[in-house]
Design an enzyme around this catalytic site. Structure first.
Site, mmCIF file in Angstrom:
data_model
loop_
_atom_site.group_PDB
_atom_site.id
_atom_site.type_symbol
_atom_site.label_atom_id
_atom_site.label_comp_id
_atom_site.label_asym_id
_atom_site.label_seq_id
_atom_site.Cartn_x
_atom_site.Cartn_y
_atom_site.Cartn_z
ATOM 1 N N TYR A 149 61.311 30.990 45.153
ATOM 2 C CA TYR A 149 60.138 30.891 45.430
ATOM 3 C C TYR A 149 59.195 31.354 43.812
ATOM 4 O O TYR A 149 59.343 32.548 43.525
ATOM 5 C CB TYR A 149 59.281 31.666 46.498
ATOM 6 C CG TYR A 149 57.778 31.638 46.396
ATOM 7 C CD1 TYR A 149 57.070 30.634 46.903
ATOM 8 C CD2 TYR A 149 56.894 32.654 45.885
ATOM 9 C CE1 TYR A 149 55.545 30.440 47.094
ATOM 10 C CE2 TYR A 149 55.617 32.466 45.762
ATOM 11 C CZ TYR A 149 54.885 31.488 46.168
ATOM 12 O OH TYR A 149 53.521 31.245 46.379
ATOM 13 N N ASP A 245 61.924 35.375 36.899
ATOM 14 C CA ASP A 245 60.463 35.765 37.556
ATOM 15 C C ASP A 245 60.397 36.735 38.314
ATOM 16 O O ASP A 245 60.889 37.205 39.596
ATOM 17 C CB ASP A 245 60.314 34.542 38.723
ATOM 18 C CG ASP A 245 58.955 34.542 39.301
ATOM 19 O OD1 ASP A 245 58.316 35.652 39.059
ATOM 20 O OD2 ASP A 245 58.519 33.585 40.119
ATOM 21 N N LYS A 274 51.267 40.352 39.650
ATOM 22 C CA LYS A 274 51.389 41.458 40.743
ATOM 23 C C LYS A 274 51.029 42.936 40.305
ATOM 24 O O LYS A 274 50.045 43.228 40.041
ATOM 25 C CB LYS A 274 52.599 41.063 41.557
ATOM 26 C CG LYS A 274 52.555 39.939 42.548
ATOM 27 C CD LYS A 274 53.319 39.864 43.517
ATOM 28 C CE LYS A 274 52.896 38.424 44.455
ATOM 29 N NZ LYS A 274 54.063 37.545 44.638
HETATM 30 C C1 LIG Z 1 53.812 36.063 44.531
HETATM 31 C C2 LIG Z 1 54.918 35.416 43.491
HETATM 32 C C3 LIG Z 1 54.574 34.341 42.666
HETATM 33 C C4 LIG Z 1 52.986 33.877 42.529
HETATM 34 O O1 LIG Z 1 52.034 34.606 42.127
HETATM 35 P P1 LIG Z 1 50.557 34.272 42.241
HETATM 36 O O2 LIG Z 1 49.951 35.562 41.363
HETATM 37 O O3 LIG Z 1 50.514 34.329 43.847
HETATM 38 O O4 LIG Z 1 50.478 33.215 41.734
HETATM 39 C C5 LIG Z 1 55.499 33.822 41.582
HETATM 40 N N1 LIG Z 1 56.819 34.415 41.829
HETATM 41 C C6 LIG Z 1 57.049 35.496 42.503
HETATM 42 C C7 LIG Z 1 58.483 35.535 42.686
HETATM 43 C C8 LIG Z 1 56.266 35.883 43.465
HETATM 44 O O5 LIG Z 1 56.634 36.560 44.249
#
Ligand SMILES: *Cc1c(COP(=O)(O)O)cnc(C)c1O
Length: 433
Positions: A149, A245, A274
């Site tokens: 994701y 990521d 985040k």
């Molecule tokens: C939450 C998340 C995203 C997306 O981040 P947003 O700030 O919600 O756009 C991308 N990659 C990972 C692994 C995530 O947990």
């Protein structure tokens, strides 16, 4: 009508809620948060519930950290926003240097954006454009993991593979190849197959993108660091890029600052959001090696064609700098070790509860499953309702119940949260039998 009822009515009438059907939105009752403090969400009549999902995985330092409040206030008096086009400012420049210093060695270029999805979009575009203008234009494809994701914009969704979120959009997404899914959490065959795809097709692969060690949205699925290290070796052998990521796993969620640190690797591109801003402002960054940065030298036509209005936003950058200072001064990662051990021990005990499966934990991230239906399951939601009555706001991923508390949660609050999770789970699973 109380003020809260009024808010709820207006919310139902006008708000469109993420991942929620319009009917569900109008049916479901909501906890109206008035303020938040540490791990607590507090209603206007003073009811306190523990924020077990860390406000969607970003609230690493608790709500209302006084130093973050002060950092925002201080920066807001000087400048709240200005462009980063042909301008620089202290928060953006200093943060870039500070991030380079704590990133896995070799990631010393920082590109700012606003959220995790954009941090991923930027990484994908950097990798793609790099090969376009540096002699390997056939490298147009990406590889990923099953269950990955990477966010909800179209490129990030293409890179991801959580069908519940993205299947409907499939016709407008680009193809990303990935191995078949893990059976019973056996990840070795998955990675073997990924390496196979990479070897077979390395001339056409721009990058491999993964969430290092923990696949959040797929249900807090965890795989060993050795496999990530092996993937780094394979991408090096193929001389193609690895995108880590770390939007969720970064900033100590899995223990060390970056999940990549557990494998002792440096990816070519690293996405962070985040926890980068302590979860208080929309702020993100994509970190790159100098090799990639150097691939964008030359005239204007070779520039990275990407930019956001709010890139390098001074408030966000100032907060992120303060987050780093708090991690240093309060020894957040060191102090979280004992908490993580407690969390792991208590989550593994959930095995004693009939109906619970696969309890797992890594750093300050813990989860277990309560049925086979995954994201579409409803048992997790029942547990979440029971937990709310007992004083915790859980946001399950269907039948995966997880805990992502602040890294600095007080031990007593963590115990309380774990007690509520145990009790609400037992209550629901007992009545289901
Ligand atoms: C939450 C998340 C995203 C997306 O981040 P947003 O700030 O919600 O756009 C991308 N990659 C990972 C692994 C995530 O947990």
């Amino acid at each position: 009508m109380t003020a809260d009822d009024e808010l709820m009515a207006l919310d139902r009438a006008h708000l469109w809620r993420p991942y929620t059907s319009s009917d569900d939105h109008e049916r479901r009752s909501l906890f109206v948060v008035d303020r938040a403090e540490g791990p607590w969400l507090i209603s206007s009549d003073g009811r306190r519930v523990l924020d077990a999902s860390g406000s969607w995985w970003c609230n690493n330092l608790g709500h209302g950290h006084p130093r973050l409040r002060e950092a925002i206030a201080r920066q807001s008096e000087r400048m709240m926003h200005c462009t980063l086009a042909a301008v620089t400012h202290e928060p953006a420049a200093l943060l870039a240097a500070e991030l380079s210093a704590i990133a896995p060695r070799g990631l010393d270029r920082v590109f700012y954006s606003d959220n995790g999805s954009t941090a991923v979009e930027v990484a994908l575009k950097m990798a793609f454009q790099y090969w376009q203008q540096n002699g390997r234009p056939a490298r147009t494809r990406f590889l990923g993991l099953p269950g990955g994701y990477h966010g909800d914009t179209l490129g990030a969704m293409s890179a991801g593979a959580v069908d519940e979120f993205s299947a409907v959009f499939r016709p407008i997404l680009f193809d990303v190849e990935r191995p078949a899914d893990a059976v019973d959490q056996h990840w070795e065959p998955v990675f073997d197959q990924l390496f196979e795809l990479l070897r077979r097709d390395s001339d056409r692969i721009a990058a491999v993108i993964v969430e290092p060690l923990v696949q959040g949205a797929a249900g807090m699925r965890m795989y060993p660091a050795e496999l990530l290290a092996a993937l780094r070796k394979e991408t090096e052998r193929a001389d193609t890029f690895l995108i880590a990521d770390e939007v969720f796993t970064g900033f100590g969620r899995t223990g060390p600052m970056w999940a990549c640190d557990q494998a002792g690797i440096t990816p070519d591109l690293l996405c962070t959001a985040k926890g980068l801003s302590g979860g208080v402002l929309p702020f993100a960054a994509t970190l790159a090696t100098h090799r990639i940065y150097d691939g964008f030298r030359g005239d204007k036509s070779r520039a990275l064609m990407h930019g956001h209005t709010f890139c390098g936003n001074p408030l966000g950058a100032a907060v992120a700098r303060e987050v780093l200072a708090i991690y240093r001064d309060e020894q957040i990662l060191e102090a979280a070790k004992a908490k993580a051990a407690r969390l792991a021990a208590r989550i593994l005990e959930m095995n004693e509860v009939a109906g619970v499966s696969s309890p797992r934990a890594l750093g300050m991230c813990a989860a277990f499953d309560v049925g086979a239906r995954g994201y579409m399951g409803t048992v997790g939601w029942e547990i979440s309702e029971a937990a709310l009555e007992l004083g915790a706001h859980l946001r399950p991923l269907g039948n995966t119940v997880y805990l992502v508390p602040p890294l600095n949660i007080e031990d007593a609050d963590l115990e309380r949260l774990l007690g509520i999770v145990r009790e609400s789970t037992e209550r629901v699973l007992r009545s289901a039998r």
